[in-house]
Design a protein around this motif. Structure first.
Motif, mmCIF file in Angstrom:
data_model
loop_
_atom_site.group_PDB
_atom_site.id
_atom_site.type_symbol
_atom_site.label_atom_id
_atom_site.label_comp_id
_atom_site.label_asym_id
_atom_site.label_seq_id
_atom_site.Cartn_x
_atom_site.Cartn_y
_atom_site.Cartn_z
ATOM 1 N N LEU A 178 0.824 -1.213 0.000
ATOM 2 C CA LEU A 178 0.000 0.000 0.000
ATOM 3 C C LEU A 178 0.857 1.262 0.000
ATOM 4 C CD1 LEU A 178 -2.987 -0.456 2.477
ATOM 5 C CD2 LEU A 178 -3.081 -0.127 0.007
ATOM 6 N N GLU A 179 1.922 1.230 0.790
ATOM 7 C CA GLU A 179 2.793 2.401 0.900
ATOM 8 C C GLU A 179 3.457 2.758 -0.418
ATOM 9 O OE1 GLU A 179 5.388 1.432 4.160
ATOM 10 O OE2 GLU A 179 3.868 1.957 5.649
ATOM 11 N N GLU A 180 3.590 1.805 -1.316
ATOM 12 C CA GLU A 180 4.238 2.068 -2.600
ATOM 13 C C GLU A 180 3.260 2.405 -3.725
ATOM 14 O OE1 GLU A 180 7.291 -0.530 -3.907
ATOM 15 O OE2 GLU A 180 8.206 -0.693 -1.911
ATOM 16 N N LEU A 181 1.965 2.374 -3.407
ATOM 17 C CA LEU A 181 0.975 2.679 -4.440
ATOM 18 C C LEU A 181 0.748 4.183 -4.558
ATOM 19 C CD1 LEU A 181 -1.727 -0.074 -3.800
ATOM 20 C CD2 LEU A 181 0.057 -0.028 -5.541
ATOM 21 N N PRO A 182 0.377 4.646 -5.758
ATOM 22 C CA PRO A 182 0.141 6.078 -5.968
ATOM 23 C C PRO A 182 -1.281 6.489 -5.556
ATOM 24 C CG PRO A 182 -0.120 4.916 -8.033
ATOM 25 C CD PRO A 182 0.291 3.889 -7.005
ATOM 26 N N VAL A 183 -1.704 6.047 -4.369
ATOM 27 C CA VAL A 183 -3.029 6.400 -3.853
ATOM 28 C C VAL A 183 -2.897 6.803 -2.388
ATOM 29 C CG1 VAL A 183 -4.375 4.932 -5.421
ATOM 30 C CG2 VAL A 183 -3.533 3.986 -3.274
ATOM 31 N N ASP A 184 -3.797 7.663 -1.956
ATOM 32 C CA ASP A 184 -3.831 8.102 -0.569
ATOM 33 C C ASP A 184 -4.735 7.140 0.192
ATOM 34 O OD1 ASP A 184 -3.449 9.605 1.680
ATOM 35 O OD2 ASP A 184 -4.835 11.193 1.089
ATOM 36 N N VAL A 185 -4.172 6.463 1.195
ATOM 37 C CA VAL A 185 -4.891 5.389 1.878
ATOM 38 C C VAL A 185 -4.807 5.532 3.388
ATOM 39 C CG1 VAL A 185 -4.890 2.890 2.277
ATOM 40 C CG2 VAL A 185 -4.486 3.769 -0.002
ATOM 41 N N SER A 186 -5.930 5.276 4.046
ATOM 42 C CA SER A 186 -5.959 5.101 5.497
ATOM 43 C C SER A 186 -6.254 3.633 5.727
ATOM 44 C CB SER A 186 -7.064 5.940 6.129
ATOM 45 O OG SER A 186 -6.843 7.291 5.888
#
Length: 145
Positions: A23-31
């Motif tokens: 998730l940390e490497e994806l180009p999306v803002d995630v909680s």
């Protein structure tokens, strides 16, 4: 940019860490919020039914309450049944996959061994659920890298 609110239910520490790293490497803002068993998942969902995540990634084989049991409870509960559930499992059994589709899961991901594949399937799943919150046709149920 959309901020995706994700819940991961998985009892395996390594799989949770792998998921978080992807998730940390994806180009999306995630909680991201995580739980480690089915009982904990259902307590959280029932306690916070008014602020549900946008998507739940659900492992099948967990202690205290399996992913199968959780999926069934979620889809039978009026407050929870609209929650998109993505099954996230090591199983490749087509009968199990068919049953999960019939039970109302939105998508199915077989846990990939390669980190790049994991990033790919998580990104596809988040993007698809962000645009389509209903269960897809059966032929689009399984998300693969």
């Amino acid at each position: 940019m959309t901020n995706y609110n994700i819940l991961l239910a998985d009892d395996d520490d390594d799989d949770r860490s792998f998921f978080i790293d992807a998730l940390e490497e994806l180009p999306v803002d995630v909680s991201l919020q995580t739980v480690s068993n089915g009982a904990e998942l259902m307590q959280l969902l029932n306690r916070d039914a008014l602020s549900l995540p946008q998507v739940l990634f659900l492992d099948l084989n967990m202690p205290r309450k399996s992913g199968f049991e959780c999926l069934e409870e979620i889809k039978q509960d009026e407050k929870l049944k609209q929650l998109p559930v993505i099954i996230y499992s090591t199983s490749a059994d087509s009968d199990v996959i068919d049953m999960l589709y019939k039970k109302g899961a939105h998508y199915y991901i077989r846990k990939p061994a390669q980190f790049s594949d994991l990033k790919s399937v998580i990104h596809k799943a988040i993007t698809v659920v962000g645009h389509q919150r209903r269960q897809p046709p059966k032929e689009k149920f399984v998300i693969s890298p």
